[in-house]
Design an enzyme around this catalytic site. Structure first.
Site, mmCIF file in Angstrom:
data_model
loop_
_atom_site.group_PDB
_atom_site.id
_atom_site.type_symbol
_atom_site.label_atom_id
_atom_site.label_comp_id
_atom_site.label_asym_id
_atom_site.label_seq_id
_atom_site.Cartn_x
_atom_site.Cartn_y
_atom_site.Cartn_z
ATOM 1 N N GLU A 1 56.716 -7.823 19.635
ATOM 2 C CA GLU A 1 55.603 -8.607 20.179
ATOM 3 C C GLU A 1 55.817 -10.023 19.656
ATOM 4 O OE1 GLU A 1 53.499 -7.566 22.305
ATOM 5 O OE2 GLU A 1 53.572 -5.395 22.125
ATOM 6 N N CYS B 1 48.478 -15.749 19.815
ATOM 7 C CA CYS B 1 49.741 -15.573 20.547
ATOM 8 C C CYS B 1 49.507 -15.672 22.044
ATOM 9 C CB CYS B 1 50.385 -14.241 20.189
ATOM 10 S SG CYS B 1 49.303 -12.826 20.410
HETATM 11 P P1 NDP Z 1 56.509 -14.886 11.532
HETATM 12 O O1 NDP Z 1 57.557 -14.486 12.515
HETATM 13 O O2 NDP Z 1 56.774 -16.010 10.614
HETATM 14 O O3 NDP Z 1 56.164 -13.638 10.590
HETATM 15 C C1 NDP Z 1 55.766 -12.382 11.100
HETATM 16 C C2 NDP Z 1 55.971 -11.325 10.034
HETATM 17 O O4 NDP Z 1 57.372 -11.145 9.789
HETATM 18 C C3 NDP Z 1 55.356 -11.691 8.680
HETATM 19 O O5 NDP Z 1 54.822 -10.544 8.076
HETATM 20 C C4 NDP Z 1 56.560 -12.198 7.931
HETATM 21 O O6 NDP Z 1 56.412 -12.113 6.550
HETATM 22 C C5 NDP Z 1 57.629 -11.242 8.400
HETATM 23 N N1 NDP Z 1 58.998 -11.709 8.202
HETATM 24 C C6 NDP Z 1 59.443 -12.963 7.922
HETATM 25 N N2 NDP Z 1 60.800 -12.979 7.842
HETATM 26 C C7 NDP Z 1 61.212 -11.712 8.069
HETATM 27 C C8 NDP Z 1 62.495 -11.094 8.139
HETATM 28 N N3 NDP Z 1 63.630 -11.780 7.948
HETATM 29 N N4 NDP Z 1 62.554 -9.777 8.400
HETATM 30 C C9 NDP Z 1 61.433 -9.064 8.625
HETATM 31 N N5 NDP Z 1 60.183 -9.604 8.576
HETATM 32 C C10 NDP Z 1 60.068 -10.901 8.298
HETATM 33 O O7 NDP Z 1 55.190 -15.099 12.374
HETATM 34 P P2 NDP Z 1 53.781 -15.599 11.863
HETATM 35 O O8 NDP Z 1 53.287 -14.687 10.788
HETATM 36 O O9 NDP Z 1 53.850 -17.052 11.609
HETATM 37 O O10 NDP Z 1 52.866 -15.316 13.146
HETATM 38 C C11 NDP Z 1 52.728 -16.208 14.195
HETATM 39 C C12 NDP Z 1 53.620 -15.789 15.345
HETATM 40 O O11 NDP Z 1 53.290 -14.487 15.758
HETATM 41 C C13 NDP Z 1 53.437 -16.659 16.570
HETATM 42 O O12 NDP Z 1 54.689 -16.934 17.138
HETATM 43 C C14 NDP Z 1 52.609 -15.773 17.486
HETATM 44 O O13 NDP Z 1 52.744 -16.081 18.848
HETATM 45 C C15 NDP Z 1 53.159 -14.434 17.167
HETATM 46 N N6 NDP Z 1 52.212 -13.390 17.540
HETATM 47 C C16 NDP Z 1 52.529 -12.561 18.571
HETATM 48 C C17 NDP Z 1 51.612 -11.623 18.979
HETATM 49 C C18 NDP Z 1 51.933 -10.679 20.089
HETATM 50 O O14 NDP Z 1 51.244 -9.692 20.206
HETATM 51 N N7 NDP Z 1 52.933 -10.919 20.906
HETATM 52 C C19 NDP Z 1 50.295 -11.492 18.350
HETATM 53 C C20 NDP Z 1 50.094 -12.407 17.270
HETATM 54 C C21 NDP Z 1 51.022 -13.315 16.891
HETATM 55 P P3 NDP Z 1 55.895 -13.412 5.753
HETATM 56 O O15 NDP Z 1 54.580 -13.804 6.344
HETATM 57 O O16 NDP Z 1 55.766 -12.896 4.386
HETATM 58 O O17 NDP Z 1 56.951 -14.472 5.938
#
Ligand code: NDP
Length: 498
Positions: free
Chosen positions: A245, A279
């Site tokens: 997602e 999102c």
């Molecule tokens: P990120 O991609 O920065 O992070 C998402 C999650 O992935 C966090 O828990 C993060 O941990 C973790 N993460 C970071 N690096 C890695 C890695 N290398 N391997 C595995 N996991 C990792 O997104 P955001 O948290 O900033 O969220 C915002 C984004 O999410 C926007 O782009 C938004 O559009 C999208 N989104 C999509 C939705 C959908 O349903 N399609 C719904 C809501 C949001 P940590 O925070 O600790 O870095």
């Protein structure tokens, strides 16, 4: 409660992840950071527990999930307050988020048996002597990685469906909202104390990466498209299936026969709820020429009334301090390339807040139109007609949701949007309808949460054939005779050769 230097930025102190309010810097939660070995241990424990959970059957799981749903409903104010403190989201928005999550738990619990349970499927003439049986069996352990912007709705959108399907779940919440993630798993453990069915591991991105490599049987990721690529690469090493997602840049189309008051109201909410950190938030609008000026005036009037600040406002702080720079860059680039701010503008950026900003005449190649801004900003562009609106809306590689306002052609336009979802004469509503699948296309990801597709996402199809009678047309055996094969050819020609 202790204050820290950069409000909102999590810090690690003595092996603990400390999350803070982006508005005040007040500590919101303090959770132990997991090592790689901790993550593996959590997944191993979940795997052992998953057998017990699967063994409860749909009825046993339904009863427990409904009790969890009831607990969330009873404590909705408490959870909303935590979401507010940790992420800065206004309490009313947090309530709406939690209501939606509760609705999904309820639907998944009540419908998992019907959608995933064993059933007979019809056989066809060619194998009429066999009956067909289908069921969706749990994967085992599902890893869920969630973002900070909807720290209740997004993990539950995967977890509730995975749990209802009979899987155990290990959640890695965002480093910005670990306390909310922990609250969710703690509340689940209150109603399912027997086994560690739904647990969390905390830390930064490396902990998410460790979860991808921990031996989970499926990984459900919600977050940015850039991180999604890393998650897929890590999961590819072990052929772990993934659900993605990803991000979006959702468009709204306003057709000539739209109710402009309703469109403006929905546009402002769809673009600016949760300070635009959604999102499926509306980030760009295409309004047809005849209604453009009136529509812009109505949007500006409504958006201009929104209040901004830490408490009791419509718009709270930007959750990730670093995102403020992205929003500022998008607004400045839009204005310097010929766009006009008819509300807000570069001065609207006052960290940690961004005031509502409406931009018009922004070139299509501008970052404000092409990239995820994640702030309370909208670009509104004038288009000749609905066809041009659709072409521009579909020009990006993102394809999450979208919205269309209009009467005669609205549904037809919604169907033409290159997206997984669309709302006609509303915005974002598909997210709350638990009977509908949620997910995107292109850079917004693949796979679905919610609805029947969302349940099937967390079960492996298991197909069984069972002999009911002797074969009249034996073919899948070395015992077949040339006469059998000739008869088969005759039947096939009669059935399909015309
Ligand atoms: P990120 O991609 O920065 O992070 C998402 C999650 O992935 C966090 O828990 C993060 O941990 C973790 N993460 C970071 N690096 C890695 C890695 N290398 N391997 C595995 N996991 C990792 O997104 P955001 O948290 O900033 O969220 C915002 C984004 O999410 C926007 O782009 C938004 O559009 C999208 N989104 C999509 C939705 C959908 O349903 N399609 C719904 C809501 C949001 P940590 O925070 O600790 O870095």
């Amino acid at each position: 409660m202790t204050a820290v230097h950069v409000p909102g930025n999590p810090v690690i102190e003595a092996g603990q992840l400390v999350s803070t309010s982006p508005a005040t810097g007040v500590e919101a939660g303090r959770l132990p950071v997991a090592t790689d070995a901790d993550v593996r241990r959590a997944v191993d424990r979940a795997r052992a527990a998953s057998e017990w959970w699967a063994g409860l059957g749909f009825t046993g799981r339904r009863e427990r999930l409904l009790r969890w749903r009831a607990l969330l409903a009873k404590r909705i104010e408490q959870l909303a307050e935590l979401v507010h403190v940790e992420g800065g989201k206004p309490v009313a928005d947090a309530i709406v988020e939690i209501v939606t999550a509760i609705e999904h738990i309820d639907w998944a619990a009540r419908n998992a048996g019907r959608v995933l349970g064993p059933r007979r499927v019809r056989s066809r003439l060619i194998l009429a002597e066999f009956s067909g049986h289908l069921e969706y069996q749990p994967y085992g352990v599902v890893g869920v990685i969630g973002p900070w912007n909807y720290p209740v709705f997004t993990p539950i959108g995967s977890a509730a469906y995975a749990l209802a399907a009979g899987n155990a779940v290990v959640l890695k919440p965002s480093e910005y909202t670990p306390a909310v993630g922990q609250w969710l798993v703690d509340s689940f453990a209150e109603v399912v104390p027997e086994q560690p069915i739904f647990t969390a591991v905390h830390g930064l991105g490396d902990v998410g990466a460790a979860l991808c490599r921990s031996g989970v049987n499926k990984l459900a990721f919600t977050g940015s498209t850039a991180t999604a690529r890393k998650v897929m690469a890590a999961c590819a090493e072990t052929l772990t299936p993934v659900l993605i997602e990803g991000g979006g840049k959702d468009a709204m189309i306003v057709d000539s026969d739209a109710d402009l008051d309703a469109a403006a109201e929905a546009c402002v909410w769809g673009g600016m709820t949760n300070a635009g950190q959604t999102c499926i938030g509306i980030e760009r609008v295409y309004a047809v020429d005849q209604v453009f000026d009136t529509f812009v005036d109505k949007v500006v009037a409504r958006a201009g009334r929104l209040t901004v600040g830490p408490e009791g406002t419509d718009i709270g702080p930007i959750t990730m301090p670093g995102q403020v720079d992205v929003i500022r860059r998008h607004i400045e680039a839009a204005v310097s390339s010929g766009g006009r701010a008819v509300l807000g503008g570069p001065n609207a950026v006052q960290p940690p807040y961004v005031h509502p900003t409406v931009l018009v005449d922004v070139p299509e190649e501008s970052a404000a139109v092409r990239e995820e801004t994640f702030g309370p900003t909208l670009t509104i562009s004038r288009v000749r007609d609905a066809d041009e609106a659709v072409a521009r809306a579909n020009a990006l590689s993102y394809g999450l949701g979208g919205s269309v306002f209009g009467r005669r052609r609205a549904v037809a336009i919604a169907r033409r949007l290159h997206s997984g979802m669309a709302s006609v004469n509303s915005t974002l509503t598909f997210a709350g309808m638990s009977t509908l699948p949620f997910g995107g296309v292109g850079d917004s990801g693949f796979g679905r949460i919610h609805g029947e597709d969302g349940l099937r996402e967390f079960g492996r199809a298991k197909a069984i054939t069972r002999r009911r009678a002797r074969s009249l047309l034996p073919s899948m055996t070395f015992e077949r005779t040339p006469t059998d094969v000739a008869r088969l050819v005759k039947v096939i020609k009669a059935m399909y050769g015309r």
